[in-house]
Design a protein around this motif. Structure first.
Motif, PDB file in Angstrom:
ATOM      1  N   GLY A 187      44.198 -40.289  93.128  1.00  0.00           N
ATOM      2  CA  GLY A 187      45.564 -40.577  92.709  1.00  0.00           C
ATOM      3  C   GLY A 187      46.451 -39.380  93.014  1.00  0.00           C
ATOM      4  N   LEU A 188      47.618 -39.615  93.541  1.00  0.00           N
ATOM      5  CA  LEU A 188      48.500 -38.508  93.927  1.00  0.00           C
ATOM      6  C   LEU A 188      48.960 -37.669  92.747  1.00  0.00           C
ATOM      7  N   GLU A 189      48.951 -38.246  91.557  1.00  0.00           N
ATOM      8  CA  GLU A 189      49.388 -37.491  90.380  1.00  0.00           C
ATOM      9  C   GLU A 189      48.446 -36.328  90.070  1.00  0.00           C
ATOM     10  N   ARG A 190      47.232 -36.356  90.648  1.00  0.00           N
ATOM     11  CA  ARG A 190      46.274 -35.282  90.408  1.00  0.00           C
ATOM     12  C   ARG A 190      46.224 -34.278  91.552  1.00  0.00           C
ATOM     13  N   PRO A 198      44.510 -40.513 104.313  1.00  0.00           N
ATOM     14  CA  PRO A 198      43.654 -41.706 104.265  1.00  0.00           C
ATOM     15  C   PRO A 198      43.900 -42.604 105.483  1.00  0.00           C
ATOM     16  N   PHE A 199      42.802 -43.088 106.066  1.00  0.00           N
ATOM     17  CA  PHE A 199      42.899 -43.927 107.262  1.00  0.00           C
ATOM     18  C   PHE A 199      41.848 -45.021 107.177  1.00  0.00           C
ATOM     19  N   SER A 200      42.204 -46.205 107.630  1.00  0.00           N
ATOM     20  CA  SER A 200      41.326 -47.366 107.461  1.00  0.00           C
ATOM     21  C   SER A 200      40.167 -47.413 108.437  1.00  0.00           C
ATOM     22  N   ASP A 201      40.293 -46.772 109.600  1.00  0.00           N
ATOM     23  CA  ASP A 201      39.258 -46.882 110.637  1.00  0.00           C
ATOM     24  C   ASP A 201      38.889 -45.512 111.210  1.00  0.00           C
ATOM     25  N   PRO A 202      38.335 -44.625 110.394  1.00  0.00           N
ATOM     26  CA  PRO A 202      38.023 -43.271 110.864  1.00  0.00           C
ATOM     27  C   PRO A 202      36.844 -43.251 111.833  1.00  0.00           C
ATOM     28  N   ALA A 226      53.787 -41.340 103.636  1.00  0.00           N
ATOM     29  CA  ALA A 226      55.115 -40.962 103.146  1.00  0.00           C
ATOM     30  C   ALA A 226      55.058 -40.424 101.719  1.00  0.00           C
ATOM     31  N   LYS A 227      54.232 -41.048 100.882  1.00  0.00           N
ATOM     32  CA  LYS A 227      54.102 -40.584  99.500  1.00  0.00           C
ATOM     33  C   LYS A 227      53.416 -39.218  99.444  1.00  0.00           C
ATOM     34  N   ILE A 228      52.470 -38.985 100.342  1.00  0.00           N
ATOM     35  CA  ILE A 228      51.799 -37.678 100.393  1.00  0.00           C
ATOM     36  C   ILE A 228      52.799 -36.592 100.748  1.00  0.00           C
ATOM     37  N   VAL A 229      53.592 -36.841 101.764  1.00  0.00           N
ATOM     38  CA  VAL A 229      54.598 -35.860 102.182  1.00  0.00           C
ATOM     39  C   VAL A 229      55.605 -35.607 101.055  1.00  0.00           C
ATOM     40  N   ALA A 230      56.028 -36.674 100.397  1.00  0.00           N
ATOM     41  CA  ALA A 230      56.979 -36.521  99.283  1.00  0.00           C
ATOM     42  C   ALA A 230      56.382 -35.685  98.162  1.00  0.00           C
ATOM     43  N   MET A 231      55.087 -35.864  97.890  1.00  0.00           N
ATOM     44  CA  MET A 231      54.425 -35.064  96.860  1.00  0.00           C
ATOM     45  C   MET A 231      54.324 -33.605  97.285  1.00  0.00           C
ATOM     46  N   LEU A 241      51.553 -40.902 114.587  1.00  0.00           N
ATOM     47  CA  LEU A 241      52.462 -41.610 115.484  1.00  0.00           C
ATOM     48  C   LEU A 241      53.223 -42.705 114.748  1.00  0.00           C
ATOM     49  N   ARG A 242      52.550 -43.374 113.817  1.00  0.00           N
ATOM     50  CA  ARG A 242      53.224 -44.428 113.065  1.00  0.00           C
ATOM     51  C   ARG A 242      54.285 -43.837 112.133  1.00  0.00           C
ATOM     52  N   PHE A 243      53.969 -42.705 111.513  1.00  0.00           N
ATOM     53  CA  PHE A 243      54.950 -42.057 110.632  1.00  0.00           C
ATOM     54  C   PHE A 243      56.161 -41.602 111.436  1.00  0.00           C
ATOM     55  N   GLY A 244      55.879 -41.125 112.641  1.00  0.00           N
ATOM     56  CA  GLY A 244      56.932 -40.559 113.490  1.00  0.00           C
ATOM     57  C   GLY A 244      56.820 -39.054 113.490  1.00  0.00           C
ATOM     58  N   PHE A 245      56.433 -38.476 114.633  1.00  0.00           N
ATOM     59  CA  PHE A 245      56.123 -37.052 114.661  1.00  0.00           C
ATOM     60  C   PHE A 245      57.347 -36.192 114.392  1.00  0.00           C
ATOM     61  N   GLU A 246      58.462 -36.509 115.009  1.00  0.00           N
ATOM     62  CA  GLU A 246      59.679 -35.724 114.789  1.00  0.00           C
ATOM     63  C   GLU A 246      60.113 -35.807 113.322  1.00  0.00           C
ATOM     64  N   ARG A 247      60.050 -36.998 112.767  1.00  0.00           N
ATOM     65  CA  ARG A 247      60.403 -37.180 111.353  1.00  0.00           C
ATOM     66  C   ARG A 247      59.469 -36.370 110.459  1.00  0.00           C
ATOM     67  N   LEU A 248      58.170 -36.409 110.769  1.00  0.00           N
ATOM     68  CA  LEU A 248      57.193 -35.695 109.951  1.00  0.00           C
ATOM     69  C   LEU A 248      57.475 -34.200 109.943  1.00  0.00           C
ATOM     70  N   LEU A 249      57.677 -33.615 111.110  1.00  0.00           N
ATOM     71  CA  LEU A 249      57.905 -32.176 111.181  1.00  0.00           C
ATOM     72  C   LEU A 249      59.155 -31.775 110.422  1.00  0.00           C
ATOM     73  N   LYS A 250      60.160 -32.616 110.464  1.00  0.00           N
ATOM     74  CA  LYS A 250      61.390 -32.341 109.721  1.00  0.00           C
ATOM     75  C   LYS A 250      61.119 -32.348 108.218  1.00  0.00           C
ATOM     76  N   GLU A 251      60.347 -33.329 107.759  1.00  0.00           N
ATOM     77  CA  GLU A 251      60.080 -33.448 106.325  1.00  0.00           C
ATOM     78  C   GLU A 251      59.088 -32.400 105.826  1.00  0.00           C
TER      79      GLU A 251
END
Length: 259
Positions: A31-34, A55-59, A81-86, A106-116
């Motif tokens: 849980g992210l709260e921990r 977390p990934f469904s097909d490692p 997105a929730k991980i980054v926000a935490m 790639l799904r999150f968006g690399f440029e967006r991720l680096l900014k956040e």
């Protein structure tokens, strides 16, 4: 290109004669709260830096323990997105390294991720399914940041390949110790120590051994031939079964800091 702070941080630890210890946990597996409590526990127990698995469904590289933790994270409705926000809310005592598969980034968006990630303590990325030959997909964007891309070296890598991988590498070299997935109770080949020592000799940055490291004896063995270790499944399993406090005792034992 300016040297990344993760590189200088780990180099400084090595120069002072310290062996490096990097634990891996699945972000949100409990849980992210921990997550903040888990990061603080790992730092207090001697972690040099901390790997957070996305977390990934097909490692392809994760064994059953980490797969199960990822499924538990999904059950907690954890997303990238929730991980980054935490992480934007957490003041981590040591550098954070995100480890995940290319699809997630790639799904999150690399440029967006680096900014956040600019307002976080994330200082490194490990993306095991982006080979060296395709790292130009992300390196140009990373050059504008203080985030290092960590290279993996496998048992199948010959000297010429290792020389290629370590040249200009950032952060540290992740030396994979088995041919297969992560997990405890691994059997290591007799030639592994020389393989790790050879990588360490060729690399200008620290070399850490990972995959299957789960006992104090493993830590002591690999500390003699490289700069430290990465421990994942053992810690992930302990967090799931025993909780934060008991896992802290486990990590203290692994790092040799237990009283």
């Amino acid at each position: 290109m300016t040297e990344k702070s993760l590189t200088t941080y780990l180099q400084d630890k090595k120069a002072k004669g310290q062996k490096l210890f990097i634990p891996y946990i699945v972000a949100g597996g409990s849980g992210l709260e921990r997550l903040e409590e888990e990061i603080q526990m790992l730092a207090d127990s001697g972690a040099t830096a901390i790997e957070l698995g996305i977390p990934f469904s097909d490692p392809v590289a994760d064994g059953p323990i980490i797969q199960k933790s990822a499924q538990q994270a999904f059950a907690h409705q954890v997303t990238f997105a929730k991980i980054v926000a935490m992480l934007q809310k957490i003041n981590a005592p040591v550098p954070i390294i995100l480890m995940g598969y290319a699809n997630s980034f790639l799904r999150f968006g690399f440029e967006r991720l680096l900014k956040e990630l600019e307002s976080t303590d994330v200082k490194g990325l490990i993306i095991p399914d982006i080979p060296y030959e395709h790292q130009e997909l992300i390196l140009p964007a990373l050059d504008q940041t203080d985030i290092a891309l960590v290279q993996l070296v496998t048992l199948m890598s010959k000297k010429e390949r290792i020389e290629q991988l370590v040249k200009g590498a950032q952060g540290f070299i992740y030396a994979v110790t088995v041919n297969g997935t992560t997990g405890v109770n691994q059997t290591y080949r007799e030639s592994l120590d020389k393989h790790l020592a050879d990588i360490t000799e060729l690399s200008e940055i620290p070399v850490l051994a990972g995959f299957g490291v789960s006992e104090r004896a493993h830590v002591e063995r690999f500390n003699t031939c490289c700069d430290g270790v990465i421990v994942g499944s053992k810690i992930v399993d302990s967090l799931a079964r025993k909780g934060v406090k008991e896992t802290g005792k486990l990590v203290l034992n692994l790092t040799g800091n237990a009283g």
